[in-house]
Scaffold this motif. Structure first.
Motif, mmCIF file in Angstrom:
data_model
loop_
_atom_site.group_PDB
_atom_site.id
_atom_site.type_symbol
_atom_site.label_atom_id
_atom_site.label_comp_id
_atom_site.label_asym_id
_atom_site.label_seq_id
_atom_site.Cartn_x
_atom_site.Cartn_y
_atom_site.Cartn_z
ATOM 1 N N PHE B 34 0.835 -1.214 0.000
ATOM 2 C CA PHE B 34 0.000 0.000 0.000
ATOM 3 C C PHE B 34 0.863 1.254 0.000
ATOM 4 O O PHE B 34 0.383 2.357 -0.184
ATOM 5 N N ARG B 35 2.176 1.070 0.178
ATOM 6 C CA ARG B 35 3.053 2.230 0.288
ATOM 7 C C ARG B 35 3.344 2.873 -1.060
ATOM 8 O O ARG B 35 3.819 4.007 -1.128
ATOM 9 N N SER B 36 3.081 2.130 -2.128
ATOM 10 C CA SER B 36 3.326 2.696 -3.451
ATOM 11 C C SER B 36 2.291 3.768 -3.792
ATOM 12 O O SER B 36 2.485 4.570 -4.701
ATOM 13 N N GLU B 37 1.193 3.765 -3.043
ATOM 14 C CA GLU B 37 0.159 4.784 -3.258
ATOM 15 C C GLU B 37 0.554 6.073 -2.539
ATOM 16 O O GLU B 37 1.008 6.022 -1.396
ATOM 17 N N GLU B 38 0.339 7.208 -3.184
ATOM 18 C CA GLU B 38 0.755 8.465 -2.554
ATOM 19 C C GLU B 38 -0.321 9.030 -1.635
ATOM 20 O O GLU B 38 -0.034 9.572 -0.577
ATOM 21 N N HIS B 39 -1.579 8.899 -2.072
ATOM 22 C CA HIS B 39 -2.645 9.522 -1.297
ATOM 23 C C HIS B 39 -2.893 8.751 0.003
ATOM 24 O O HIS B 39 -3.116 7.542 -0.032
ATOM 25 N N TRP B 78 6.635 -6.716 7.460
ATOM 26 C CA TRP B 78 7.190 -5.952 8.583
ATOM 27 C C TRP B 78 7.975 -4.736 8.067
ATOM 28 O O TRP B 78 7.892 -3.633 8.620
ATOM 29 N N GLU B 79 8.696 -4.957 6.998
ATOM 30 C CA GLU B 79 9.442 -3.845 6.385
ATOM 31 C C GLU B 79 8.486 -2.847 5.741
ATOM 32 O O GLU B 79 8.735 -1.644 5.748
ATOM 33 N N GLU B 80 7.400 -3.344 5.189
ATOM 34 C CA GLU B 80 6.422 -2.483 4.526
ATOM 35 C C GLU B 80 5.822 -1.482 5.523
ATOM 36 O O GLU B 80 5.494 -0.357 5.168
ATOM 37 N N ILE B 81 5.687 -1.891 6.778
ATOM 38 C CA ILE B 81 5.150 -0.947 7.786
ATOM 39 C C ILE B 81 6.285 -0.335 8.619
ATOM 40 O O ILE B 81 6.069 0.096 9.762
ATOM 41 N N ASP B 82 7.467 -0.281 8.021
ATOM 42 C CA ASP B 82 8.623 0.339 8.692
ATOM 43 C C ASP B 82 8.807 -0.191 10.103
ATOM 44 O O ASP B 82 8.978 0.575 11.066
ATOM 45 N N GLN B 83 8.743 -1.476 10.203
ATOM 46 C CA GLN B 83 8.948 -2.156 11.496
ATOM 47 C C GLN B 83 8.030 -1.597 12.589
ATOM 48 O O GLN B 83 8.429 -1.434 13.743
ATOM 49 N N GLY B 84 6.849 -1.251 12.197
ATOM 50 C CA GLY B 84 5.835 -0.795 13.158
ATOM 51 C C GLY B 84 5.658 0.717 13.187
ATOM 52 O O GLY B 84 4.617 1.221 13.627
ATOM 53 N N ASP B 85 6.650 1.461 12.692
ATOM 54 C CA ASP B 85 6.572 2.929 12.775
ATOM 55 C C ASP B 85 5.415 3.506 11.966
ATOM 56 O O ASP B 85 4.826 4.515 12.340
ATOM 57 N N TYR B 86 5.122 2.854 10.838
ATOM 58 C CA TYR B 86 4.020 3.367 10.016
ATOM 59 C C TYR B 86 2.704 3.301 10.802
ATOM 60 O O TYR B 86 1.931 4.264 10.822
ATOM 61 N N LEU B 87 2.475 2.185 11.465
ATOM 62 C CA LEU B 87 1.229 2.035 12.239
ATOM 63 C C LEU B 87 1.206 3.003 13.422
ATOM 64 O O LEU B 87 0.157 3.563 13.768
ATOM 65 N N LEU B 88 2.355 3.223 14.015
ATOM 66 C CA LEU B 88 2.448 4.152 15.146
ATOM 67 C C LEU B 88 2.058 5.561 14.701
ATOM 68 O O LEU B 88 1.219 6.223 15.339
ATOM 69 N N THR B 89 2.628 5.990 13.610
ATOM 70 C CA THR B 89 2.318 7.325 13.074
ATOM 71 C C THR B 89 0.825 7.438 12.767
ATOM 72 O O THR B 89 0.188 8.440 13.055
ATOM 73 N N TYR B 112 7.965 -10.210 15.648
ATOM 74 C CA TYR B 112 8.241 -8.837 15.208
ATOM 75 C C TYR B 112 7.647 -7.885 16.240
ATOM 76 O O TYR B 112 6.438 -7.906 16.482
ATOM 77 N N ARG B 113 8.480 -7.052 16.858
ATOM 78 C CA ARG B 113 8.024 -6.192 17.954
ATOM 79 C C ARG B 113 8.406 -4.743 17.736
ATOM 80 O O ARG B 113 9.465 -4.441 17.199
ATOM 81 N N CYS B 114 7.528 -3.851 18.199
ATOM 82 C CA CYS B 114 7.817 -2.421 18.185
ATOM 83 C C CYS B 114 7.318 -1.887 19.539
ATOM 84 O O CYS B 114 6.107 -1.777 19.761
ATOM 85 N N ALA B 115 8.231 -1.585 20.442
ATOM 86 C CA ALA B 115 7.868 -1.209 21.816
ATOM 87 C C ALA B 115 6.978 0.036 21.845
ATOM 88 O O ALA B 115 6.012 0.101 22.616
ATOM 89 N N LYS B 116 7.304 1.021 21.002
ATOM 90 C CA LYS B 116 6.509 2.258 20.999
ATOM 91 C C LYS B 116 5.072 1.989 20.537
ATOM 92 O O LYS B 116 4.118 2.591 21.036
#
Lengths: 215, 302
Positions: B34-39, B78-89, B112-116
């Motif tokens: 889904f990251r290839s989409e800009e909107h 996991w890489e597609e969601i930037d190791q969790g950062d995308y979901l956090l944002t 796969y873990r993202c503490a934040k």
């Protein structure tokens, strides 16, 4: 009002005199002869339900409305197994051959439902109750209410066969819900036939309950 | 019927179908991006197929699929969601879409873990806006199920009593939307067949009586999506007596490229933003293909 609905109104009549009068009226009319020919099993059933024996004149007119095809009865169906003797008794004459054999056809709920109502049910004719319940439900979903009632008749007659409490609860709930649903639906769609079939269902339920209680 | 009891011909058919599914899933991985989409709105829409892709890979591994591509797919996700950062944002900007926890939960299960992200979800789960959000019951159950995986708590469906199954309604009144709610209630209550069902016996019996009937209707309609979901439900609750060979029906629907066609109108809103015919076709069929794969594996994972 169509002749069909008139017939079912007569069949649904509570007292025997009106039924007798209705039958006479129907059998006297040439147009209504076709209706009788189409619904003769229902006519017999209605008579049977009310413990009626036709007077000879009425019986003669009634049989006169039937063609050779009707008198030969549908080969290979359950009708063969229970209709001849009942019909002969109602008509007070040996009109039908009572020696024919019965056969079970999957999904043929109508003849089984009729045989239950006639009190001539053979345990082996009852379909597996799970298939029966699912078919009844599918028919309701498809708004095929008459066929749904026939499947429900078979299911309620087979009640004593499902001994597991949870099955009983699930299927009893289904039957109660479906009966209630069809009850107000029959009023909403103003269908005398559906009302008539529901009367038969109620009769089958009584027969099923009696059988269940006797075990 | 369990796999070991199948005839050799049936086993060949199941094995062939499984191989085709694995090839389709791996071969179409890029289309789940889904990251290839800009909107950002379009990205959000495409998060649904992505989440289902993640879940499918997780479940096939749980159901015993031995294929390195499945693990590779999870790593890619996991890489597609930037190791969790995308979901956090995303959650910081939109805490109301707390259901995206379901994207993270299957990945969390595989280490796969993202503490934040864990902390954010913990805080969001306690927010009054989350507790009071007016959403469908199954969405709340979805969040509870994901939370149970992420925080190690016990999933308790009884805290959301206003479900369809809770009332055991007249079975002929089901429709497609209700059917999806129902299947997901079962999936969460059994952790997708990985644990004992948390429903009471009367609900289980209700399902055992009516699931085959609903399935028959979906087979008649050639709605392989809900057919597959119902097969999964049956396997999750167990002791279902079928009137027909539902697996054979589903297998026959698989196309030579491994896909299974979605029902008419499937992927409707998603397809509106498609940029090509092939993307439109993919968005129409992807869900049915994934759920069919899961159904076949769950049915024959012995």
């Amino acid at each position: 009002m169509t002749y069909n609905s008139a017939l079912f109104e007569v069949l649904g009549a509570e007292d025997s005199p009106s039924l007798r009068e209705g039958l006479k009226r129907l059998s006297e009319s040439t147009f209504d002869r076709a209706v009788i020919a189409e619904h003769w099993i229902e006519v017999l059933l209605a008579c049977h339900m009310q413990g009626l024996v036709m007077d000879p004149d009425c019986a003669e007119r009634f049989v006169g409305a039937l063609t050779a095809r009707h008198l030969g009865i549908c080969t290979g169906t359950l009708y063969e197994a229970f209709l001849p003797n009942i019909a002969n008794r109602l008509l007070g004459a040996q009109i039908f051959d009572e020696t024919v054999e019965q056969a079970y056809e999957h999904g043929a709920y109508t003849p089984i439902a009729r045989s239950i109502a006639f009190g001539c049910i053979d345990e082996n004719w009852l379909p597996p109750f799970l298939i029966c319940a699912r078919d009844a439900c599918r028919l309701l979903q498809k708004v095929e209410y008459i066929s749904a009632v026939h499947a429900m008749c078979c299911l309620v007659a087979a009640r004593h066969k499902y001994t597991e409490t949870l099955y009983r609860e699930t299927l009893d709930t289904f039957l109660a819900d479906a009966r209630k649903y069809l009850g107000w639906s029959s009023v909403a769609v103003e269908s005398p036939q559906l009302k008539f079939e529901l009367k038969i269902y109620d009769l089958c339920k009584l027969i099923g309950a009696a059988k269940d209680g006797s075990r | 019927m369990i796999y070991a009891n199948l005839s050799e011909q049936q086993k060949t058919g199941v094995d062939r179908a499984k191989a085709l599914f694995l090839s389709w899933i791996a071969g179409n991985r890029a289309q789940f991006s889904f990251r290839s989409e800009e909107h950002p709105i379009r990205q959000l829409s495409l998060l649904k197929p992505f989440a289902e892709f993640v879940l499918c890979n997780d479940l096939l591994l749980s159901y015993g699929a031995r294929d390195s591509r499945l693990k590779a797919n999870l790593y890619w996700a996991w890489e597609e969601i930037d190791q969790g950062d995308y979901l956090l944002t995303l959650l910081l900007a939109r805490p109301d879409i707390f259901r995206v926890a379901s994207v993270y939960a299957p990945l969390h299960r595989h280490g796969y873990r993202c503490a934040k992200l864990d902390e954010a979800l913990q805080s969001i789960s306690a927010m009054r806006s989350t507790l009071g959000a007016e959403c469908q019951a199954w969405m709340r159950l979805c969040f509870l199920h994901s939370s149970a995986e992420i925080f190690g708590t016990e999933y308790d469906p009884s805290v959301v009593p206003e479900t369809w199954l809770g009332l055991k309604p007249e079975p002929w009144c089901i429709n497609d939307e209700i059917a999806y709610s129902l299947t997901h209630e079962v999936f969460y209550a059994t952790d997708f067949g990985r644990s004992k069902c948390k429903f009471s016996n009367d609900i289980l019996q209700y399902l055992r009586v009516w699931v085959p009937m609903w399935t028959r209707s979906y087979i008649e309609e050639k709605n392989w999506d809900l057919t597959a979901e119902m097969i999964m439900v049956a396997k999750c609750i167990g002791e279902v007596e079928w009137d027909q060979d539902v697996i054979a029906e589903l297998l026959e629907s698989q196309l030579s490229n491994g896909a299974v066609s979605g029902p008419a109108g499937s992927g409707g809103l998603l397809r509106q933003g498609a940029r090509s015919t092939s993307e439109e076709e993919f968005l129409s069929d992807y869900h049915t293909t994934l759920v069919s794969a899961m159904a076949i594996w769950l049915a024959h994972n012995d």
